[in-house]
Write a protein that holds these residues in place. Structure first.
Motif: not given
Length: 206
Positions: A60-64
Motif C-alpha cells: 500500500l505504501k508503494n501504491q500510495l
C-alpha cells in the motif's frame, strides 16, 4: 490585400482561437476530475495502510507513492493547460477588439504589443486592459489615441479618408520634425514604448 479580405482572415483566426479555447477548457475539466480521483485514491491507500499487515503495508505504501506521483504529474498538466487556456483567451479577446475596431494590418503588431503591455488576467481568466474591462478600454482608446491605427471608412470613392478628405494621421517612423516630436511625446507611455520597440529604438522609451 483589401480590408474585407483582412477581416475575413482575422475572423477565421478568431474562430480557430475560440475552438482551441473550448478544447483546452474541456481538457482542463478532465484533468481536474482526474486530480480529484487521484486525491481520493491516495487517501484510501493511506487509510488501508494503517490497518494492514506488514506485507500489505509495503504494497500500500508503494501504491500510495505511485498515487502521489500521478497526482503531481496531473496537477502539473492541469496548471499547464490552465496557463495555455488563459493565453488563448487573452489573445482571443485582443484579436476580437482589433477586428471590431478595424485596426490596419500594418499597425496590428505594434497595437497588439501595446495592448499586451497593459493587459492583466485574473485567476478566472478575465482579461483587463489598463485595469478596465476590455470593451470599455477599446471604445475609449480607438476613439482617441488609437484612432490613427483604425482603417478609415471608404465612403468617398477615392480611398479611405476622414471628413476633411485627409487620412487620419499616424506615426509610422521615428520622429524627426518638431511636429513629429510633439505628437510622439503626447502618446501614452506604453504606446510610445511599443513604437520604440517596433522601430528598434530603445533610446525613445520612457
Amino acid at each position: 490585400m483589401s480590408t474585407e479580405n483582412e477581416n475575413t482572415e482575422a475572423n477565421s483566426e478568431l474562430t480557430t482561437l475560440r475552438k482551441h479555447n473550448a478544447d483546452l477548457t474541456k481538457d482542463l475539466k478532465a484533468l481536474r476530475a482526474s486530480i480529484q480521483q487521484l486525491e481520493a485514491d491516495k487517501e484510501t491507500a493511506k487509510e488501508e495502510a494503517e490497518n494492514a499487515s506488514a506485507d500489505e503495508v509495503t504494497r500500500l505504501k508503494n501504491q500510495l507513492a505511485k498515487s502521489a506521483k500521478d497526482l503531481e504529474a496531473a496537477t502539473k498538466r492541469a496548471d499547464d493547460a490552465s496557463k495555455s487556456l488563459i493565453t488563448y483567451k487573452s489573445e482571443t479577446e485582443l484579436n476580437k477588439i482589433m477586428i471590431a475596431n478595424k485596426v490596419q494590418s500594418e499597425d496590428a503588431p505594434m497595437v497588439m504589443a501595446y495592448l499586451k503591455s497593459i493587459m492583466s488576467v485574473d485567476t478566472d481568466g478575465t482579461v483587463s486592459l489598463d485595469e478596465q474591462p476590455v470593451e470599455m478600454f477599446a471604445k475609449s482608446y480607438f476613439a482617441g489615441a488609437g484612432k490613427r491605427y483604425v482603417a478609415a471608412p471608404d465612403n468617398s470613392g477615392g480611398g479611405a479618408a476622414g471628413n476633411d478628405g485627409t487620412k487620419p494621421s499616424k506615426i509610422t517612423q521615428p520622429p524627426v520634425s518638431p511636429s513629429d516630436w510633439n505628437t510622439f511625446d503626447g502618446l501614452p507611455d506604453a504606446e510610445r514604448n511599443a513604437l520604440a520597440e517596433n522601430w528598434g529604438r530603445p533610446d525613445l522609451r520612457v
